[in-house]
Scaffold this motif. Structure first.
Motif, PDB file in Angstrom:
ATOM      1  N   PRO A 156       0.780  -1.250   0.000  1.00 26.00           N
ATOM      2  CA  PRO A 156       0.000   0.000   0.000  1.00 26.00           C
ATOM      3  C   PRO A 156       0.808   1.294   0.000  1.00 26.00           C
ATOM      4  CG  PRO A 156      -1.034  -1.604   1.443  1.00 26.00           C
ATOM      5  CD  PRO A 156       0.271  -2.198   1.007  1.00 26.00           C
ATOM      6  N   PRO A 157       1.921   1.414   0.737  1.00 21.78           N
ATOM      7  CA  PRO A 157       2.631   2.696   0.714  1.00 21.78           C
ATOM      8  C   PRO A 157       3.259   3.048  -0.634  1.00 21.78           C
ATOM      9  CG  PRO A 157       3.260   1.402   2.635  1.00 21.78           C
ATOM     10  CD  PRO A 157       2.507   0.493   1.719  1.00 21.78           C
ATOM     11  N   PHE A 158       3.449   2.067  -1.497  1.00 18.31           N
ATOM     12  CA  PHE A 158       4.086   2.330  -2.790  1.00 18.31           C
ATOM     13  C   PHE A 158       3.021   2.713  -3.808  1.00 18.31           C
ATOM     14  CE2 PHE A 158       7.042  -0.294  -0.458  1.00 18.31           C
ATOM     15  CZ  PHE A 158       8.234   0.396  -0.642  1.00 18.31           C
ATOM     16  N   SER A 159       2.560   3.949  -3.686  1.00 18.56           N
ATOM     17  CA  SER A 159       1.450   4.456  -4.495  1.00 18.56           C
ATOM     18  C   SER A 159       1.859   5.755  -5.170  1.00 18.56           C
ATOM     19  CB  SER A 159       0.234   4.712  -3.598  1.00 18.56           C
ATOM     20  OG  SER A 159       0.548   5.712  -2.638  1.00 18.56           O
ATOM     21  N   GLU A 160       1.011   6.234  -6.080  1.00 15.31           N
ATOM     22  CA  GLU A 160       1.291   7.512  -6.736  1.00 15.31           C
ATOM     23  C   GLU A 160       1.306   8.658  -5.734  1.00 15.31           C
ATOM     24  OE1 GLU A 160       2.114   8.999  -9.940  1.00 15.31           O
ATOM     25  OE2 GLU A 160       2.963   7.006  -9.763  1.00 15.31           O
ATOM     26  N   LYS A 161       0.480   8.545  -4.705  1.00 18.29           N
ATOM     27  CA  LYS A 161       0.468   9.584  -3.674  1.00 18.29           C
ATOM     28  C   LYS A 161       1.819   9.650  -2.980  1.00 18.29           C
ATOM     29  CE  LYS A 161      -2.182  11.178   0.322  1.00 18.29           C
ATOM     30  NZ  LYS A 161      -3.289  10.850   1.269  1.00 18.29           N
ATOM     31  N   ASN A 162       2.389   8.488  -2.700  1.00 16.36           N
ATOM     32  CA  ASN A 162       3.703   8.461  -2.065  1.00 16.36           C
ATOM     33  C   ASN A 162       4.791   8.904  -3.034  1.00 16.36           C
ATOM     34  OD1 ASN A 162       5.432   8.082   0.101  1.00 16.36           O
ATOM     35  ND2 ASN A 162       5.766   5.921  -0.335  1.00 16.36           N
ATOM     36  N   ASN A 163       4.631   8.577  -4.329  1.00 18.09           N
ATOM     37  CA  ASN A 163       5.613   9.012  -5.319  1.00 18.09           C
ATOM     38  C   ASN A 163       5.689  10.536  -5.393  1.00 18.09           C
ATOM     39  OD1 ASN A 163       6.206   6.360  -5.920  1.00 18.09           O
ATOM     40  ND2 ASN A 163       4.868   6.279  -7.702  1.00 18.09           N
ATOM     41  N   HIS A 164       4.561  11.199  -5.143  1.00 17.76           N
ATOM     42  CA  HIS A 164       4.557  12.657  -5.091  1.00 17.76           C
ATOM     43  C   HIS A 164       5.463  13.140  -3.956  1.00 17.76           C
ATOM     44  CE1 HIS A 164       3.192  16.782  -4.628  1.00 17.76           C
ATOM     45  NE2 HIS A 164       2.473  16.670  -5.724  1.00 17.76           N
ATOM     46  N   LEU A 165       5.387  12.469  -2.824  1.00 15.35           N
ATOM     47  CA  LEU A 165       6.255  12.793  -1.697  1.00 15.35           C
ATOM     48  C   LEU A 165       7.719  12.519  -2.043  1.00 15.35           C
ATOM     49  CD1 LEU A 165       6.650  13.593   1.287  1.00 15.35           C
ATOM     50  CD2 LEU A 165       6.143  11.208   1.884  1.00 15.35           C
ATOM     51  N   VAL A 166       7.979  11.422  -2.765  1.00 12.27           N
ATOM     52  CA  VAL A 166       9.338  11.096  -3.208  1.00 12.27           C
ATOM     53  C   VAL A 166       9.884  12.234  -4.066  1.00 12.27           C
ATOM     54  CG1 VAL A 166      10.715   9.533  -4.641  1.00 12.27           C
ATOM     55  CG2 VAL A 166       8.976   8.602  -3.102  1.00 12.27           C
ATOM     56  N   ARG A 203      23.754   8.779   0.231  1.00  9.45           N
ATOM     57  CA  ARG A 203      23.145   9.546   1.311  1.00  9.45           C
ATOM     58  C   ARG A 203      21.786  10.101   0.883  1.00  9.45           C
ATOM     59  NH1 ARG A 203      25.161  11.815   5.841  1.00  9.45           N
ATOM     60  NH2 ARG A 203      27.320  11.472   5.188  1.00  9.45           N
ATOM     61  N   LEU A 204      21.741  10.688  -0.304  1.00 10.79           N
ATOM     62  CA  LEU A 204      20.492  11.267  -0.785  1.00 10.79           C
ATOM     63  C   LEU A 204      19.392  10.212  -0.848  1.00 10.79           C
ATOM     64  CD1 LEU A 204      19.987  13.855  -3.568  1.00 10.79           C
ATOM     65  CD2 LEU A 204      18.697  11.738  -3.701  1.00 10.79           C
ATOM     66  N   SER A 205      19.712   9.076  -1.453  1.00 10.84           N
ATOM     67  CA  SER A 205      18.705   8.032  -1.609  1.00 10.84           C
ATOM     68  C   SER A 205      18.264   7.466  -0.263  1.00 10.84           C
ATOM     69  CB  SER A 205      19.260   6.915  -2.496  1.00 10.84           C
ATOM     70  OG  SER A 205      18.245   6.039  -2.889  1.00 10.84           O
ATOM     71  N   LEU A 206      19.207   7.330   0.655  1.00  9.50           N
ATOM     72  CA  LEU A 206      18.887   6.850   1.997  1.00  9.50           C
ATOM     73  C   LEU A 206      17.948   7.820   2.707  1.00  9.50           C
ATOM     74  CD1 LEU A 206      19.326   4.950   4.392  1.00  9.50           C
ATOM     75  CD2 LEU A 206      21.381   6.247   4.948  1.00  9.50           C
ATOM     76  N   TYR A 207      18.202   9.104   2.577  1.00  9.72           N
ATOM     77  CA  TYR A 207      17.356  10.100   3.235  1.00  9.72           C
ATOM     78  C   TYR A 207      15.957  10.146   2.627  1.00  9.72           C
ATOM     79  CZ  TYR A 207      21.375  12.027   5.802  1.00  9.72           C
ATOM     80  OH  TYR A 207      22.433  12.200   6.643  1.00  9.72           O
ATOM     81  N   VAL A 208      15.887   9.951   1.306  1.00 10.29           N
ATOM     82  CA  VAL A 208      14.569   9.949   0.652  1.00 10.29           C
ATOM     83  C   VAL A 208      13.716   8.792   1.157  1.00 10.29           C
ATOM     84  CG1 VAL A 208      13.354   9.631  -1.540  1.00 10.29           C
ATOM     85  CG2 VAL A 208      15.304  11.173  -1.429  1.00 10.29           C
ATOM     86  N   ARG A 560       9.757   0.045  -7.748  1.00  7.40           N
ATOM     87  CA  ARG A 560      10.371   0.534  -8.990  1.00  7.40           C
ATOM     88  C   ARG A 560       9.911   1.953  -9.343  1.00  7.40           C
ATOM     89  NH1 ARG A 560       7.227  -2.213 -14.046  1.00  7.40           N
ATOM     90  NH2 ARG A 560       5.215  -2.490 -13.039  1.00  7.40           N
ATOM     91  N   ARG A 561       8.627   2.274  -9.177  1.00  9.76           N
ATOM     92  CA  ARG A 561       8.178   3.641  -9.483  1.00  9.76           C
ATOM     93  C   ARG A 561       8.803   4.640  -8.508  1.00  9.76           C
ATOM     94  NH1 ARG A 561       7.170   2.292 -13.780  1.00  9.76           N
ATOM     95  NH2 ARG A 561       5.140   2.016 -14.756  1.00  9.76           N
ATOM     96  N   PHE A 562       8.902   4.248  -7.269  1.00 11.23           N
ATOM     97  CA  PHE A 562       9.580   5.061  -6.260  1.00 11.23           C
ATOM     98  C   PHE A 562      10.972   5.430  -6.772  1.00 11.23           C
ATOM     99  CE2 PHE A 562       9.856   5.706  -1.504  1.00 11.23           C
ATOM    100  CZ  PHE A 562      11.170   6.124  -1.439  1.00 11.23           C
ATOM    101  N   ALA A 563      11.729   4.417  -7.218  1.00 15.18           N
ATOM    102  CA  ALA A 563      13.098   4.639  -7.698  1.00 15.18           C
ATOM    103  C   ALA A 563      13.112   5.501  -8.956  1.00 15.18           C
ATOM    104  CB  ALA A 563      13.770   3.296  -7.963  1.00 15.18           C
ATOM    105  N   GLN A 564      12.218   5.214  -9.902  1.00 17.49           N
ATOM    106  CA  GLN A 564      12.215   5.958 -11.152  1.00 17.49           C
ATOM    107  C   GLN A 564      11.917   7.436 -10.926  1.00 17.49           C
ATOM    108  OE1 GLN A 564       9.319   3.358 -13.028  1.00 17.49           O
ATOM    109  NE2 GLN A 564      10.831   2.627 -14.516  1.00 17.49           N
ATOM    110  N   VAL A 565      10.947   7.722 -10.067  1.00 18.36           N
ATOM    111  CA  VAL A 565      10.600   9.121  -9.779  1.00 18.36           C
ATOM    112  C   VAL A 565      11.770   9.826  -9.110  1.00 18.36           C
ATOM    113  CG1 VAL A 565       9.114  10.605  -8.357  1.00 18.36           C
ATOM    114  CG2 VAL A 565       8.105   8.735  -9.690  1.00 18.36           C
ATOM    115  N   GLU A 566      12.434   9.145  -8.199  1.00 17.20           N
ATOM    116  CA  GLU A 566      13.579   9.755  -7.509  1.00 17.20           C
ATOM    117  C   GLU A 566      14.704  10.085  -8.487  1.00 17.20           C
ATOM    118  OE1 GLU A 566      16.847   8.522  -4.084  1.00 17.20           O
ATOM    119  OE2 GLU A 566      14.905   7.507  -4.116  1.00 17.20           O
ATOM    120  N   ILE A 567      15.017   9.159  -9.368  1.00 22.93           N
ATOM    121  CA  ILE A 567      16.109   9.387 -10.327  1.00 22.93           C
ATOM    122  C   ILE A 567      15.740  10.502 -11.303  1.00 22.93           C
ATOM    123  CG2 ILE A 567      17.482   8.339 -12.170  1.00 22.93           C
ATOM    124  CD1 ILE A 567      16.955   5.618 -10.676  1.00 22.93           C
ATOM    125  N   LEU A 568      14.508  10.513 -11.787  1.00 23.02           N
ATOM    126  CA  LEU A 568      14.068  11.571 -12.696  1.00 23.02           C
ATOM    127  C   LEU A 568      14.140  12.934 -12.018  1.00 23.02           C
ATOM    128  CD1 LEU A 568      10.993   9.876 -14.426  1.00 23.02           C
ATOM    129  CD2 LEU A 568      13.204  10.411 -15.471  1.00 23.02           C
TER     130      LEU A 568
END
Length: 650
Positions: A156-166, A203-208, A560-568
């Protein structure tokens, strides 16, 4: 007496030799009956004694560039040789036969798709994942019904709403990171050489993931407060973990987590009772970090549990909240009004928390690192990316953009192509393990022919090879046939080269691009499995099974979407303001570069590029994920318009 002992030893040796021969004969017979091409190798690559011997033997073999059946016994041949063995043997799927066990290697997209689709016939070999159960069982280390249980709870936490927070958290941390690089003087300083990019990306990815996954703010070292619009967080607004040591602890949360991740190998490989008593500073630190972070997680678990029981759960995006609820903790269940629906043990809750921290930060950090390295090595691609970013943002600051409007366009633009190409060349893992169970051979179609994968066969989906299989990817001629990017693999095409343009089908498609749609699959939806494609429909779509940086099927990466949004977000933030260049400090000073003409600049830049390419071939390795294992790549961040190496390198 001596002769009796000698005879006994001789008998034992003969029995052992007979056992080895019998096992080998059985494995060879199974391979012959399978209909699959096979190669005989002397050792099963995961044999413990052979794993130790490889440390000495493999570097010698690789230095001599010996290419033979012998090298298929090495645990990392998939990265060092890539597609070459498959081309050499004339098949994209083959078996290796050793006295201990048969192994199947495949770089065939169709075979990979069959294996990942038939998850009950080809389960994960759980013995491979035993070491990462250091806090408890979790979604990665489970299979069958138990896996379904963990997946449903953790998704459940891996949602588009959470990706916005990412997205917003990544942009905020990117600003803090760049401010720190330039010592807060980003307005005046035009360039800065950074040698700590790999560590900073970690560090950045860990903090995110700490913020988006657990609701924990971690402050970038050397910065104060919140940099958004000059706002400084109050104590009530921030849930930041104090840099001080909390009561009842001997390490701060940040230090415990950082030390645990830095010393993960010791914790994974050495039994805890032994790790505790080893007399080395590193092992002592590893054990202390393991204990301390576990205590912090347990305290967080108890805090979240208490909040739920009071009806004050707060941020529902929080992974820990989802885990606690998954354990059956609700306000209603505490009063007996409702029975717990699902259960997780305390150890399984902490186990899942650890695995998401471990997998979720290192893989993404590596991709961020290598995207920047590849773009520094490919100036034309970098300029293409910047042009797309300029068109998408139209002069607006990236951190003031609308997530829903911008991210789909990035996903379908050169930014998405850069991300896809980096993951094609440097996927988080070189190979993905599967297996057949004992006494359960499985039929499979290979090139239109029905073959049989032997029982108890260790299966390896060769990510690095299938991502370079010319049968599945658009190719062109190599950039320089006289100086190939890789010494063995794909010498006659460009699949070893970073060319994000291969993904661009229509340069205008980004303006109407949307995020990939979820396929209609009731079971997948029930489990929270995202069946949408890994790539935007505006870009090239490889055949199913040909592109597997996040694996494929129901066992694909949950984040995977979490990661993709962060990298973008990182790509958009950095390249909208900066260009990234290879440092040439080893060859010329800044003053000398200033006096050079374009030809001289190109020559020293090319030397720097050759050295980075050598590092990418020779200094990479896998422990948990694929990353640079020695040395560092220095990159120079330059304000746009102030580039020193701005020539077309094609």
């Amino acid at each position: 007496m001596f002769s009796t002992v000698a005879l006994a030893l001789l008998v034992l040796f003969a029995l052992y030799a007979l056992k080895i021969y019998t096992q080998f004969a059985r494995n060879l017979a199974a391979a012959k009956n399978s209909g699959i091409p096979y190669v005989i190798v002397p050792f099963y690559q995961s044999n413990r004694f052979w794993l130790l011997a490889q440390i000495i033997v493999e570097p010698v073999v690789r230095k001599l560039r010996i290419s033979s059946w012998f090298d298929l016994s090495f645990i990392e041949w998939g990265w060092h040789m890539r597609y070459e063995p498959f081309k050499r043997f004339g098949t994209d799927t083959f078996l290796t036969v050793s006295p201990e066990r048969n192994q199947l290697y495949t770089a065939d997209a169709d075979v990979i798709s069959q294996i990942t689709t038939r998850r009950n016939d080809f389960p994960k070999p759980l013995e491979v994942y035993e070491s990462i159960k250091i806090y408890g069982n979790n979604v990665v280390t489970s299979e069958g019904q138990l896996w379904r249980h963990h997946r449903k709870i953790t998704s459940p936490p891996f949602s588009e709403k959470n990706n916005h927070l990412v997205w917003t958290e990544t942009l905020e941390l990117c600003q803090a990171m760049v401010n720190r690089w330039f010592d807060g003087d980003t307005g005046k300083t035009e360039s800065k050489t950074i040698f700590t990019l790999a560590d900073d990306a970690m560090r950045l990815s860990l903090y995110v993931i700490s913020r988006a996954g657990f609701g924990v703010h971690l402050q970038w070292p050397g910065t104060e407060g919140d940099h958004r619009n000059g706002h400084v967080k109050t104590e009530e607004e921030s849930t930041a973990k104090s840099p001080e040591i909390a009561q009842g602890h001997t390490m701060s949360y940040t230090d415990a987590l950082g030390s645990l991740l830095h010393n993960t190998l010791w914790v994974l490989l050495v039994p805890r009772f032994l790790l505790k008593h080893l007399p080395f500073q590193t092992t002592k630190q590893a054990y202390l970090a393991f204990i301390e972070w576990g205590k912090y997680m347990d305290e967080m678990f108890q805090e979240k549990k208490a909040a739920i029981l009071k009806g004050e759960e707060g941020d529902t995006l929080d992974l820990m909240i989802a885990l606690v609820k998954g354990a059956g903790t609700t306000k209603e269940s505490s009063t007996g009004k409702e029975p717990p629906i699902q259960t997780l043990t305390d150890q399984e809750i902490i186990g899942n928390a650890f695995i998401f921290i471990l997998a979720g930060h290192e893989t993404t950090a590596n991709s961020i690192h290598f995207c920047l390295v590849f773009l520094a090595m490919n100036i034309a691609a970098q300029r293409h990316l910047q042009a797309d970013l300029d068109e998408i943002f139209k002069g607006r600051p990236v951190n003031e953009s609308d997530y829903e409007a911008i991210v789909p366009k990035l996903f379908g633009s050169m930014a998405g192509a850069v991300l896809n190409e980096e993951l094609r060349l440097v996927a988080p893992v070189v190979s993905i393990p599967k297996s057949t169970t004992k006494d359960s051979p499985q039929n499979i179609e290979i090139g239109g022919k029905t073959c049989t994968v032997p029982a108890d066969c260790y299966i390896v989906l060769m990510t690095a090879a299938v991502h370079r299989n010319p049968n599945h990817w658009p190719t062109g001629p190599p950039e320089n046939p006289e100086k190939p990017t890789h010494p063995l693999s794909n010498l006659d095409n460009d699949l070893e080269e970073f060319k994000p343009e291969r993904w661009i089908l229509d340069s205008e498609a980004k303006s109407t691009a949307s995020m990939p749609n979820q396929e209609t699959d009731m079971e997948a939806s029930h489990l929270g499995v995202n069946t949408a494609a890994d790539t935007s429909a505006a870009l090239y779509r490889p055949p199913k099974g040909a592109y597997i940086p996040f694996s494929e099927g129901y066992r694909s990466c949950i984040g995977r979407r979490f990661a993709q949004v962060e990298i973008l977000a990182v790509l958009a933030f950095i390249f909208s303001q900066y260009s990234v260049e290879l440092t040439v400090d080893a060859y010329a000073s800044d003053e000398e570069v200033e006096k050079m003409d374009d030809q001289a600049k190109f020559e020293i830049w090319n030397k720097a590029r050759d050295e980075v390419n050598r590092q990418m071939n020779e200094d990479m390795g896998s422990i948990i994920t694929l990353q640079l294992r020695k040395g560092a790549v220095g990159l120079r961040f330059v304000k746009r318009g102030k580039e020193r190496f701005d020539f077309n390198t094609k």
